[in-house]
Design a protein around this motif. Structure first.
Motif, PDB file in Angstrom:
ATOM      1  N   ASP A 118       0.862  -1.182   0.000  1.00  0.00           N
ATOM      2  CA  ASP A 118       0.000   0.000   0.000  1.00  0.00           C
ATOM      3  C   ASP A 118       0.900   1.235   0.000  1.00  0.00           C
ATOM      4  O   ASP A 118       1.804   1.352   0.835  1.00  0.00           O
ATOM      5  CB  ASP A 118      -0.893  -0.006   1.242  1.00  0.00           C
ATOM      6  CG  ASP A 118      -1.959   1.072   1.221  1.00  0.00           C
ATOM      7  OD1 ASP A 118      -1.616   2.248   0.975  1.00  0.00           O
ATOM      8  OD2 ASP A 118      -3.130   0.736   1.455  1.00  0.00           O
ATOM      9  N   HIS A 119       0.683   2.168  -0.930  1.00  0.00           N
ATOM     10  CA  HIS A 119       1.564   3.331  -1.013  1.00  0.00           C
ATOM     11  C   HIS A 119       1.396   4.283   0.174  1.00  0.00           C
ATOM     12  O   HIS A 119       2.182   5.206   0.349  1.00  0.00           O
ATOM     13  CB  HIS A 119       1.431   4.054  -2.364  1.00  0.00           C
ATOM     14  CG  HIS A 119       0.126   4.746  -2.576  1.00  0.00           C
ATOM     15  ND1 HIS A 119      -1.020   4.079  -2.927  1.00  0.00           N
ATOM     16  CD2 HIS A 119      -0.198   6.054  -2.484  1.00  0.00           C
ATOM     17  CE1 HIS A 119      -2.016   4.942  -3.046  1.00  0.00           C
ATOM     18  NE2 HIS A 119      -1.543   6.142  -2.779  1.00  0.00           N
ATOM     19  N   HIS A 120       0.418   4.037   1.051  1.00  0.00           N
ATOM     20  CA  HIS A 120       0.235   4.800   2.284  1.00  0.00           C
ATOM     21  C   HIS A 120       0.709   3.994   3.501  1.00  0.00           C
ATOM     22  O   HIS A 120       0.319   4.282   4.629  1.00  0.00           O
ATOM     23  CB  HIS A 120      -1.245   5.165   2.482  1.00  0.00           C
ATOM     24  CG  HIS A 120      -1.774   6.076   1.422  1.00  0.00           C
ATOM     25  ND1 HIS A 120      -1.407   7.395   1.324  1.00  0.00           N
ATOM     26  CD2 HIS A 120      -2.636   5.849   0.414  1.00  0.00           C
ATOM     27  CE1 HIS A 120      -2.022   7.948   0.301  1.00  0.00           C
ATOM     28  NE2 HIS A 120      -2.775   7.031  -0.268  1.00  0.00           N
ATOM     29  N   TYR A 121       1.551   2.984   3.259  1.00  0.00           N
ATOM     30  CA  TYR A 121       1.972   2.061   4.312  1.00  0.00           C
ATOM     31  C   TYR A 121       2.513   2.782   5.550  1.00  0.00           C
ATOM     32  O   TYR A 121       2.117   2.480   6.670  1.00  0.00           O
ATOM     33  CB  TYR A 121       3.023   1.078   3.778  1.00  0.00           C
ATOM     34  CG  TYR A 121       3.495   0.087   4.799  1.00  0.00           C
ATOM     35  CD1 TYR A 121       2.696  -0.991   5.167  1.00  0.00           C
ATOM     36  CD2 TYR A 121       4.743   0.230   5.414  1.00  0.00           C
ATOM     37  CE1 TYR A 121       3.120  -1.909   6.117  1.00  0.00           C
ATOM     38  CE2 TYR A 121       5.178  -0.686   6.374  1.00  0.00           C
ATOM     39  CZ  TYR A 121       4.364  -1.749   6.718  1.00  0.00           C
ATOM     40  OH  TYR A 121       4.785  -2.648   7.654  1.00  0.00           O
ATOM     41  N   SER A 122       3.413   3.735   5.377  1.00  0.00           N
ATOM     42  CA  SER A 122       4.010   4.435   6.524  1.00  0.00           C
ATOM     43  C   SER A 122       2.951   5.144   7.354  1.00  0.00           C
ATOM     44  O   SER A 122       2.993   5.104   8.592  1.00  0.00           O
ATOM     45  CB  SER A 122       5.061   5.442   6.060  1.00  0.00           C
ATOM     46  OG  SER A 122       6.138   4.770   5.479  1.00  0.00           O
ATOM     47  N   GLU A 123       2.007   5.785   6.693  1.00  0.00           N
ATOM     48  CA  GLU A 123       0.933   6.464   7.409  1.00  0.00           C
ATOM     49  C   GLU A 123       0.037   5.466   8.130  1.00  0.00           C
ATOM     50  O   GLU A 123      -0.393   5.710   9.266  1.00  0.00           O
ATOM     51  CB  GLU A 123       0.082   7.281   6.425  1.00  0.00           C
ATOM     52  CG  GLU A 123       0.827   8.411   5.764  1.00  0.00           C
ATOM     53  CD  GLU A 123       0.061   8.956   4.566  1.00  0.00           C
ATOM     54  OE1 GLU A 123      -1.189   9.007   4.622  1.00  0.00           O
ATOM     55  OE2 GLU A 123       0.719   9.316   3.576  1.00  0.00           O
ATOM     56  N   LEU A 124      -0.236   4.332   7.480  1.00  0.00           N
ATOM     57  CA  LEU A 124      -1.088   3.311   8.093  1.00  0.00           C
ATOM     58  C   LEU A 124      -0.413   2.675   9.310  1.00  0.00           C
ATOM     59  O   LEU A 124      -1.064   2.404  10.317  1.00  0.00           O
ATOM     60  CB  LEU A 124      -1.459   2.242   7.062  1.00  0.00           C
ATOM     61  CG  LEU A 124      -2.319   2.725   5.893  1.00  0.00           C
ATOM     62  CD1 LEU A 124      -2.454   1.636   4.829  1.00  0.00           C
ATOM     63  CD2 LEU A 124      -3.691   3.177   6.387  1.00  0.00           C
ATOM     64  N   GLU A 126       1.810   4.157  11.227  1.00  0.00           N
ATOM     65  CA  GLU A 126       1.775   5.173  12.282  1.00  0.00           C
ATOM     66  C   GLU A 126       0.393   5.228  12.923  1.00  0.00           C
ATOM     67  O   GLU A 126       0.270   5.320  14.150  1.00  0.00           O
ATOM     68  CB  GLU A 126       2.150   6.533  11.701  1.00  0.00           C
ATOM     69  CG  GLU A 126       2.326   7.603  12.735  1.00  0.00           C
ATOM     70  CD  GLU A 126       2.821   8.884  12.139  1.00  0.00           C
ATOM     71  OE1 GLU A 126       1.992   9.630  11.564  1.00  0.00           O
ATOM     72  OE2 GLU A 126       4.045   9.149  12.221  1.00  0.00           O
ATOM     73  N   ARG A 127      -0.638   5.142  12.121  1.00  0.00           N
ATOM     74  CA  ARG A 127      -2.010   5.163  12.638  1.00  0.00           C
ATOM     75  C   ARG A 127      -2.268   3.931  13.509  1.00  0.00           C
ATOM     76  O   ARG A 127      -2.895   4.020  14.562  1.00  0.00           O
ATOM     77  CB  ARG A 127      -3.007   5.231  11.480  1.00  0.00           C
ATOM     78  CG  ARG A 127      -4.396   5.628  11.936  1.00  0.00           C
ATOM     79  CD  ARG A 127      -5.357   5.841  10.779  1.00  0.00           C
ATOM     80  NE  ARG A 127      -4.794   6.716   9.761  1.00  0.00           N
ATOM     81  CZ  ARG A 127      -5.037   6.599   8.458  1.00  0.00           C
ATOM     82  NH1 ARG A 127      -5.835   5.646   8.003  1.00  0.00           N
ATOM     83  NH2 ARG A 127      -4.499   7.427   7.596  1.00  0.00           N
TER      84      ARG A 127
END
Length: 146
Positions: A118-124, A126-127
Motif C-alpha cells: 500500500d503506497h500509504h503504508y508508513s501512514e497506516l 503510524e495510525r
C-alpha cells in the motif's frame, strides 16, 4: 525499593506520550508502542524498581520486531546502560522480566498489519501504532508467571 542514597533524580516516573516515543525512536511504530506498554505494565504490576529487575526481549533480531526493545527500555526502566536488558534472536516474539526470584512472561496478541505494498503504508503503520497506544493491555498482550 532501590536505595536512592539521597538522590532526588532516582525513582522518577513519567508517562510518555506518543510524541515522546516517536522523538526517542525516530518515528512511531507498533513495536515501540507495544514495548512501552509492556514495560509500563511490568512496572505497575510486577516490579516498580528498574534496578531490581531485568528484561529479555525475544524477537527476530531485526526491525521492526527489534524496536520492541526500545519501548521496553522506556516503559520498564531496564536499559542497555544498566545492563539489565538483553535481546535474544527467536522465532517467537515475547518479553521475560525477572525480579526477586520471580518471572513474568508477556506475549503479543496477533497484530493485523496493513499490506506493505500500500503506497500509504508508513501512514497506516503510524495510525496503527497510535491506535495501539490507547488500547487496553489485554488487547495487546498476554501475561503469565511461569
Amino acid at each position: 525499593m532501590h536505595d536512592t542514597g539521597g538522590c532526588i533524580y532516582t525513582g522518577l516516573e513519567k508517562d510518555y506520550t506518543i510524541e515522546d516515543l516517536a522523538a526517542f525512536h525516530g518515528h512511531l511504530g507498533p513495536y515501540i508502542v507495544l514495548g512501552y506498554r509492556m514495560g509500563k505494565y511490568v512496572r505497575r504490576y510486577f516490579c516498580h524498581d528498574p534496578f531490581k529487575m531485568s528484561a529479555v526481549v525475544y524477537c527476530s533480531g531485526k526491525t521492526p520486531q527489534s524496536c520492541l526493545a526500545d519501548g521496553v527500555q522506556i516503559g520498564s526502566g531496564c536499559t542497555l546502560g544498566k545492563r539489565n536488558i538483553e535481546l535474544v534472536v527467536s522465532d517467537e516474539v515475547k518479553c521475560e522480566f525477572k525480579a526477586d526470584g520471580k518471572k513474568l512472561v508477556m506475549r503479543l496478541r496477533p497484530i493485523k498489519f496493513p499490506p506493505r505494498d500500500d503506497h500509504h503504508y508508513s501512514e497506516l503503520i503510524e495510525r496503527l501504532a497510535a491506535d495501539m497506544y490507547g488500547r487496553d493491555d489485554t488487547d495487546l498482550f498476554t501475561v503469565s508467571s511461569n
